[in-house]
Write a protein that holds these residues in place. Structure first.
Motif, mmCIF file in Angstrom:
data_model
loop_
_atom_site.group_PDB
_atom_site.id
_atom_site.type_symbol
_atom_site.label_atom_id
_atom_site.label_comp_id
_atom_site.label_asym_id
_atom_site.label_seq_id
_atom_site.Cartn_x
_atom_site.Cartn_y
_atom_site.Cartn_z
ATOM 1 N N ARG A 150 -11.113 65.032 -54.574
ATOM 2 C CA ARG A 150 -11.103 63.567 -54.514
ATOM 3 C C ARG A 150 -9.668 63.069 -54.452
ATOM 4 N NH1 ARG A 150 -15.814 61.792 -58.840
ATOM 5 N NH2 ARG A 150 -17.550 62.430 -57.524
ATOM 6 N N ASN A 151 -9.473 61.988 -53.710
ATOM 7 C CA ASN A 151 -8.142 61.393 -53.563
ATOM 8 C C ASN A 151 -7.913 60.321 -54.618
ATOM 9 O OD1 ASN A 151 -7.374 62.806 -51.159
ATOM 10 N ND2 ASN A 151 -8.824 61.517 -50.062
ATOM 11 N N TYR A 152 -6.708 60.345 -55.186
ATOM 12 C CA TYR A 152 -6.325 59.377 -56.213
ATOM 13 C C TYR A 152 -4.963 58.800 -55.879
ATOM 14 C CZ TYR A 152 -10.028 61.690 -58.776
ATOM 15 O OH TYR A 152 -11.236 62.213 -59.146
ATOM 16 N N LEU A 153 -4.657 57.709 -56.555
ATOM 17 C CA LEU A 153 -3.398 57.018 -56.361
ATOM 18 C C LEU A 153 -2.888 56.587 -57.725
ATOM 19 C CD1 LEU A 153 -1.467 55.604 -54.293
ATOM 20 C CD2 LEU A 153 -3.051 53.679 -54.347
ATOM 21 N N LEU A 154 -1.664 56.983 -58.059
ATOM 22 C CA LEU A 154 -1.001 56.522 -59.280
ATOM 23 C C LEU A 154 0.053 55.522 -58.841
ATOM 24 C CD1 LEU A 154 1.580 56.827 -61.376
ATOM 25 C CD2 LEU A 154 -0.692 56.972 -62.408
ATOM 26 N N ILE A 155 0.000 54.316 -59.376
ATOM 27 C CA ILE A 155 0.899 53.251 -58.955
ATOM 28 C C ILE A 155 1.838 52.886 -60.094
ATOM 29 C CG2 ILE A 155 1.036 50.874 -58.124
ATOM 30 C CD1 ILE A 155 -1.875 51.303 -57.060
ATOM 31 N N SER A 156 3.147 52.974 -59.832
ATOM 32 C CA SER A 156 4.180 52.521 -60.766
ATOM 33 C C SER A 156 4.844 51.306 -60.144
ATOM 34 C CB SER A 156 5.221 53.619 -61.012
ATOM 35 O OG SER A 156 4.631 54.703 -61.672
ATOM 36 N N ASP A 157 4.763 50.202 -60.836
ATOM 37 C CA ASP A 157 5.241 48.917 -60.335
ATOM 38 C C ASP A 157 6.710 48.718 -60.694
ATOM 39 O OD1 ASP A 157 5.671 46.158 -59.878
ATOM 40 O OD2 ASP A 157 3.567 45.726 -60.303
ATOM 41 N N ALA A 158 7.515 48.384 -59.712
ATOM 42 C CA ALA A 158 8.945 48.181 -59.949
ATOM 43 C C ALA A 158 9.210 46.962 -60.819
ATOM 44 C CB ALA A 158 9.695 48.038 -58.621
ATOM 45 N N ASP A 159 8.252 46.041 -60.922
ATOM 46 C CA ASP A 159 8.442 44.822 -61.712
ATOM 47 C C ASP A 159 7.923 44.926 -63.139
ATOM 48 O OD1 ASP A 159 9.638 43.499 -59.576
ATOM 49 O OD2 ASP A 159 7.703 42.842 -58.793
ATOM 50 N N ASP A 160 7.227 46.001 -63.487
ATOM 51 C CA ASP A 160 6.672 46.165 -64.839
ATOM 52 C C ASP A 160 6.811 47.628 -65.236
ATOM 53 O OD1 ASP A 160 5.305 46.105 -67.218
ATOM 54 O OD2 ASP A 160 3.557 45.068 -66.422
ATOM 55 N N GLU A 161 7.928 47.954 -65.830
ATOM 56 C CA GLU A 161 8.288 49.357 -66.019
ATOM 57 C C GLU A 161 7.382 50.145 -66.952
ATOM 58 O OE1 GLU A 161 11.738 49.363 -69.410
ATOM 59 O OE2 GLU A 161 12.315 48.928 -67.358
ATOM 60 N N MET A 178 11.980 46.840 -63.634
ATOM 61 C CA MET A 178 12.180 48.221 -63.264
ATOM 62 C C MET A 178 12.653 48.236 -61.817
ATOM 63 S SD MET A 178 9.683 51.583 -62.874
ATOM 64 C CE MET A 178 8.545 51.312 -64.119
ATOM 65 N N SER A 179 13.486 49.113 -61.538
ATOM 66 C CA SER A 179 13.990 49.266 -60.180
ATOM 67 C C SER A 179 13.128 50.276 -59.411
ATOM 68 C CB SER A 179 15.427 49.773 -60.235
ATOM 69 O OG SER A 179 15.441 51.089 -60.764
ATOM 70 N N ARG A 180 13.414 50.359 -58.136
ATOM 71 C CA ARG A 180 12.735 51.367 -57.320
ATOM 72 C C ARG A 180 12.987 52.754 -57.905
ATOM 73 N NH1 ARG A 180 12.975 52.317 -50.780
ATOM 74 N NH2 ARG A 180 12.045 54.389 -50.839
ATOM 75 N N GLU A 181 14.229 53.000 -58.306
ATOM 76 C CA GLU A 181 14.581 54.305 -58.874
ATOM 77 C C GLU A 181 13.747 54.613 -60.114
ATOM 78 O OE1 GLU A 181 18.366 55.921 -61.293
ATOM 79 O OE2 GLU A 181 18.835 55.146 -59.288
ATOM 80 N N SER A 182 13.578 53.647 -60.989
ATOM 81 C CA SER A 182 12.786 53.855 -62.211
ATOM 82 C C SER A 182 11.318 54.111 -61.877
ATOM 83 C CB SER A 182 12.906 52.651 -63.134
ATOM 84 O OG SER A 182 14.224 52.492 -63.570
ATOM 85 N N ALA A 183 10.782 53.339 -60.926
ATOM 86 C CA ALA A 183 9.382 53.527 -60.528
ATOM 87 C C ALA A 183 9.170 54.922 -59.938
ATOM 88 C CB ALA A 183 8.972 52.443 -59.531
ATOM 89 N N GLU A 184 10.097 55.357 -59.125
ATOM 90 C CA GLU A 184 9.979 56.696 -58.544
ATOM 91 C C GLU A 184 10.149 57.784 -59.603
ATOM 92 O OE1 GLU A 184 12.724 56.459 -55.247
ATOM 93 O OE2 GLU A 184 11.142 55.727 -53.908
ATOM 94 N N ARG A 185 10.993 57.550 -60.579
ATOM 95 C CA ARG A 185 11.154 58.505 -61.685
ATOM 96 C C ARG A 185 9.824 58.633 -62.446
ATOM 97 N NH1 ARG A 185 15.663 56.798 -63.621
ATOM 98 N NH2 ARG A 185 14.777 55.208 -64.967
ATOM 99 N N MET A 186 9.141 57.510 -62.627
ATOM 100 C CA MET A 186 7.856 57.535 -63.320
ATOM 101 C C MET A 186 6.827 58.331 -62.521
ATOM 102 S SD MET A 186 6.220 56.603 -66.056
ATOM 103 C CE MET A 186 6.970 55.159 -66.788
ATOM 104 N N THR A 187 6.766 58.137 -61.205
ATOM 105 C CA THR A 187 5.794 58.891 -60.413
ATOM 106 C C THR A 187 6.140 60.379 -60.398
ATOM 107 O OG1 THR A 187 6.939 58.189 -58.391
ATOM 108 C CG2 THR A 187 4.925 57.015 -58.956
#
Length: 149
Positions: A45-56, A1-10
């Protein structure tokens, strides 16, 4: 996955939050880990959703640093509590941070990057799973503390 794809997911997850009446949060790119991170709050509460550019197709939802660890004794008790919570609670994984100074909760799941389809209700359930695991961890740690007193 590219940076663009990861950002699209977020951005997709931002829309799920918004559809449930929550703040959309903020997207940040992490150059070091090559992830698109969505930082948001739900019910204070604070949360973080992580989309990895290497595992789409992989996403990680994190409730970071919800329990500080201040001593070796507390760390030892936390390891026991982590084991109990991971065995009792559905879908959530509790672990010590990489510096062993905080406790983190995570829900990891697969979602199609090319056609993401996850109901907002299920995403909110993942958040509730994090909270449930964190609350169970806190309950066990308080029990340990009371036994030591």
């Amino acid at each position: 996955m590219s940076r663009e794809s990861a950002e699209r997911m977020t951005r997709y997850f931002q829309s799920l939050l918004e559809s449930e009446g929550f703040n959309r949060g903020q997207i940040q790119w992490d150059d070091q880990s090559q992830t698109s991170d969505l930082i948001f709050k739900v019910e204070g509460r604070n949360y973080l959703l992580i989309s990895d550019a290497d595992d789409e197709d992989f996403a990680r939802l994190v409730f970071p640093n919800f329990w500080p660890l201040d001593s070796d004794e507390e760390f030892a008790a936390a390891l026991q509590a982590i084991s109990l919570v991971n065995g009792r609670c559905k879908g959530v994984k509790i672990y010590a941070s990489n510096k062993n100074d905080n406790v983190v909760a995570a829900v990891e799941f697969l979602i199609s990057a090319s056609n993401p389809q996850l109901s907002a209700a299920l995403f909110i359930r993942y958040i509730r799973m994090l909270n449930s695991g964190a609350e169970e961890f806190a309950r066990i740690m308080r029990e340990f503390a009371n036994q030591q007193s």
